[in-house]
Design an enzyme around this catalytic site. Structure first.
Site, PDB file in Angstrom:
ATOM      1  CD  GLU A  32      -2.717   0.955   2.414  1.00 32.97           C
ATOM      2  OE1 GLU A  32      -2.907   0.290   3.339  1.00 32.97           O
ATOM      3  OE2 GLU A  32      -3.499   2.260   2.648  1.00 32.97           O
ATOM      4  NE  ARG A 257       3.633  -7.913  10.528  1.00 32.95           N
ATOM      5  CZ  ARG A 257       3.117  -7.265   9.660  1.00 32.95           C
ATOM      6  NH1 ARG A 257       2.067  -7.834   8.889  1.00 32.95           N
ATOM      7  NH2 ARG A 257       3.426  -5.948   9.570  1.00 32.95           N
ATOM      8  CE  LYS A 267       3.044   0.026   5.000  1.00 36.02           C
ATOM      9  NZ  LYS A 267       2.328  -0.256   3.890  1.00 36.02           N
TER      10      LYS A 267
HETATM   11  P1  ATP Z   1       2.906  -2.359   8.202  1.00 36.29           P
HETATM   12  O1  ATP Z   1       2.242  -3.393   9.095  1.00 36.29           O
HETATM   13  O2  ATP Z   1       4.321  -2.268   8.330  1.00 36.29           O
HETATM   14  O3  ATP Z   1       2.337  -1.132   7.875  1.00 36.29           O
HETATM   15  P2  ATP Z   1       1.608  -3.596   5.821  1.00 36.29           P
HETATM   16  O4  ATP Z   1       1.084  -4.842   6.175  1.00 36.29           O
HETATM   17  O5  ATP Z   1       0.450  -2.667   6.319  1.00 36.29           O
HETATM   18  O6  ATP Z   1       2.947  -3.453   6.736  1.00 36.29           O
HETATM   19  P3  ATP Z   1       1.658  -3.577   3.138  1.00 36.29           P
HETATM   20  O7  ATP Z   1       2.153  -2.273   2.109  1.00 36.29           O
HETATM   21  O8  ATP Z   1       0.122  -3.786   3.218  1.00 36.29           O
HETATM   22  O9  ATP Z   1       2.152  -3.076   4.541  1.00 36.29           O
HETATM   23  O10 ATP Z   1       2.482  -4.730   2.880  1.00 36.29           O
HETATM   24  C1  ATP Z   1       2.851  -5.331   1.580  1.00 36.29           C
HETATM   25  C2  ATP Z   1       3.194  -6.491   1.917  1.00 36.29           C
HETATM   26  O11 ATP Z   1       4.174  -6.876   2.682  1.00 36.29           O
HETATM   27  C3  ATP Z   1       1.897  -7.425   2.374  1.00 36.29           C
HETATM   28  O12 ATP Z   1       1.938  -8.757   1.449  1.00 36.29           O
HETATM   29  C4  ATP Z   1       2.419  -7.649   3.678  1.00 36.29           C
HETATM   30  O13 ATP Z   1       1.739  -8.893   4.215  1.00 36.29           O
HETATM   31  C5  ATP Z   1       4.134  -7.729   3.600  1.00 36.29           C
HETATM   32  N1  ATP Z   1       4.623  -7.501   4.825  1.00 36.29           N
HETATM   33  C6  ATP Z   1       4.372  -6.195   5.472  1.00 36.29           C
HETATM   34  N2  ATP Z   1       5.114  -6.362   6.850  1.00 36.29           N
HETATM   35  C7  ATP Z   1       5.679  -7.566   6.827  1.00 36.29           C
HETATM   36  C8  ATP Z   1       6.499  -8.238   7.616  1.00 36.29           C
HETATM   37  N3  ATP Z   1       6.988  -7.576   8.805  1.00 36.29           N
HETATM   38  N4  ATP Z   1       7.047  -9.480   7.315  1.00 36.29           N
HETATM   39  C9  ATP Z   1       6.864  -9.820   6.065  1.00 36.29           C
HETATM   40  N5  ATP Z   1       5.715  -9.278   5.138  1.00 36.29           N
HETATM   41  C10 ATP Z   1       5.394  -8.289   5.567  1.00 36.29           C
HETATM   42 MG    MG Z   2      -1.422  -3.965   4.855  1.00 32.67          MG
END
Ligand code: ATP
Ligand code: MG
Length: 559
Positions: A32, A257, A267
């Site tokens: 995102e 994760r 984020k």
């Molecule tokens: P955050 O929780 O840090 O804001 P998010 O999941 O909201 O991260 P996205 O931009 O939606 O951020 O993430 C893009 C991809 O990266 C998704 O498929 C998500 O599952 C993966 N991802 C995000 N954080 C991690 C992590 N700590 N370990 C592994 N994969 C991750």
């Molecule tokens: Mg997300």
């Protein structure tokens, strides 16, 4: 690329190909664009691209930009840069917002099939009606609107006849399902906002849970890899693919994760650090962002190896940040030239060395990698050594410089401390030594031995440099507790800022070898006895050389 480590997702894909369930592999990385990528995202990137690569498949970079309020083109740009820098090249570059028309049509299809309805309940009421894990939900009084009425209301939602939150579209599934995600989830909401890609074309936006499976299916993604917090949404994911009559049927697979000790990774928190000025941007070298790690001096190779070595499993433990440090040392050991830098200088005058004379000495560039050749370093009557390398009254087993003691200067001569010069306040300001010409490095001198070897730089030609030394941004040993507290949002926010390490950045001024005169941002060196440093791309100018310390030379960490 190496793909040796075991990985349960690879096994699923192999079976799918063997059984003929699939004849190709398409994965995607779906960020995102509401912030910069962090090392957790790197894990997702590596898993998706490596798996597709291994099975001759494709990987799309898809921006999951369904929320107009939080997303920004700056983030889109930064994310592309980071993925490329990590060493990956996407096949398709897509935006979820390009599918808004198709998503809308699929929602209309659901309405026509009696599988979706417009609800007038408020967000609070919807939450109340949803029930709990123990109690079933309650049906909305609007649940049984006719197809015609729903079509008309949804059309009017789209035309902008209603305000934010006045109406939503919900999937009609099962209010008593043990899985709360299936209790008529909201799939469209009204938001009168300008979207970074579609502008004001839309005032209704699909919810993530509805949009994501459609995006995957539209792109013919075969294996939709995500993190375990989406496990409970998998039945909804499948329901949407099925009921929206998508021809392509992606399979959602969840993995644990990546979390790292001493680092916050969400984020939302990273954004807070940036917005409150606690760090100097998303690329601050203390941030666990890809751009921060890059600026600090970590290499894509080290990050990829680290991520691969953490494995792919359902569990999500905390990984020691020292493991990443281990892999960057491994990577830089062979690649980076050796040099000498004095971080906290103390002047040494070699009283028996001819005044005005400068000689050039040979020094190997990388003893681990001799093909890198040699360099020439100047030596003269005045040099700098490290303040730490002198003690007037040393304890036992101190083998560096002290009155009467002799040490080796790396690549040069033995010197012996003859006199300590102090200012009026009694501070040591200069050391006077003598050198022994017989002891020149490389001449095979074996006359006597010394226990200490010091680094140094010649004083008249040394280049002033700024060194930035880092400690973890968070004081807490484990960020785990902080993440656990995240349930109480407001409190967690506060407690997380309470644990900021006030000493996470130390800026000091010293000197480096004149050979480093023309080095460029992002060049990496191993400073003898100190560690690996990267030329900072943000603050380095022609007249101000700034080094970020990446890692020290050694650690107690064992794999
Ligand atoms: P955050 O929780 O840090 O804001 P998010 O999941 O909201 O991260 P996205 O931009 O939606 O951020 O993430 C893009 C991809 O990266 C998704 O498929 C998500 O599952 C993966 N991802 C995000 N954080 C991690 C992590 N700590 N370990 C592994 N994969 C991750
Ligand atoms: Mg997300």
């Amino acid at each position: 690329m190496e793909h040796n480590s075991s990985n349960f997702i690879r096994n699923i894909i192999m079976k799918d190909l063997e059984s003929g369930k699939r004849n190709h592999v398409i994965t995607r990385f779906p960020p995102e664009p509401n912030g910069y990528l962090h090392i957790g995202h790197a894990k997702s990137i590596v898993i998706n691209f490596d798996l597709a690569d291994e099975f001759n498949g494709k990987t799309n970079l898809r921006f999951d930009d369904t929320n107009p309020l939080k997303e920004d083109a700056e983030f889109v740009h930064a994310i592309k840069e980071d993925v490329k820098w990590l060493g990956y090249d996407w096949d398709g570059l897509f935006f979820a917002s390009d599918y808004f028309q198709e998503m809308y049509e699929r929602a209309v299809l659901l309405i026509k099939k009696g599988k979706a309805y417009v609800d007038d309940l408020s967000a609070d009421e919807i939450r109340e009606y949803r029930g709990t894990l123990k109690e079933p939900g309650k049906e909305s009084p609007y649940r049984n609107r006719s197809v015609e009425e729903n079509l008309d209301l949804f059309d009017r939602m789209r035309k902008g006849e209603f305000g934010n939150g006045e109406k939503v579209l919900r999937a009609k599934i099962d209010m008593s399902s043990p899985n709360i995600n299936l209790r008529d989830p909201v799939i469209y909401r009204i938001s009168h906002a300008i979207h970074h890609n579609t502008g004001d074309t839309w005032c209704i936006y699909p919810m993530y849970a509805f949009a994501h499976p459609l995006e995957d299916a539209i792109e013919d993604v075969t294996h939709s890899i995500c993190t375990t917090e989406f496990e409970d949404q998998r039945p909804l994911y499948n329901w949407i693919v099925e009921e929206c009559e998508m021809t392509s049927k992606p399979q959602q697979i969840e993995f644990g994760r990546l979390n790292i000790t001493n680092a916050v990774m969400s984020k939302r928190k990273l954004k807070q650090l940036v917005e409150e000025g606690i760090v100097d941007g998303w690329d601050d070298p203390r941030m666990p962002t890809i751009s921060g790690l890059r600026r600090r001096g970590y290499t894509p190779e080290a990050i990829r190896t680290f991520v691969r070595e953490t494995g792919v499993s359902k569990g999500s433990g905390f990984v020691d940040s020292q493991m990443l440090d281990h892999f960057v040392r491994e990577d830089l050991k062979m690649k980076s030239p050796r040099t000498m830098g004095v971080l906290r200088p103390l002047k040494v005058v070699i009283t028996n060395y001819p005044e005005g004379q400068v000689e050039m000495l040979d020094a190997e560039i990388n003893p681990e990698n001799p093909v890198m050749g040699t360099r020439q370093i100047p030596f003269s009557r005045e040099i700098y050594i490290e303040q730490d390398d002198f003690m007037e009254n040393p304890p036992n087993k101190y083998f560096r410089l002290f009155p009467g003691n002799e040490v080796r200067l790396k690549h040069a001569y033995f010197i012996k401390c003859e006199e300590v010069i102090k200012d009026e306040a009694g501070n040591v300001v200069e050391i006077h030594c003598t050198y022994d010409p017989e002891t020149k490095s490389g001449t095979g001198f074996t006359g006597r031995k010394v226990k200490g070897t010091l680094h140094w730089v010649e004083a008249t030609q040394a280049i002033p440099a700024e060194f930035r030394l880092y400690e973890p941004l968070l004081q807490k040993e484990e960020a785990e507790d902080l993440e656990a507290e995240a349930d109480h949002e407001a409190e967690a926010e506060k407690s997380f800022l309470d644990h900021i390490n006030p000493n996470s950045l130390e800026v000091i001024k010293g000197f480096v070898e004149p050979n480093l005169k023309d080095i460029e941002p992002q060049e990496k060196y191993q400073f003898f006895r100190h560690g690996y440093f990267n030329v900072d791309p943000k603050y380095t100018t022609k007249d101000n050389l700034v080094f970020n310390m990446i890692v020290s030379l050694k650690s107690s960490f064992k794999l």
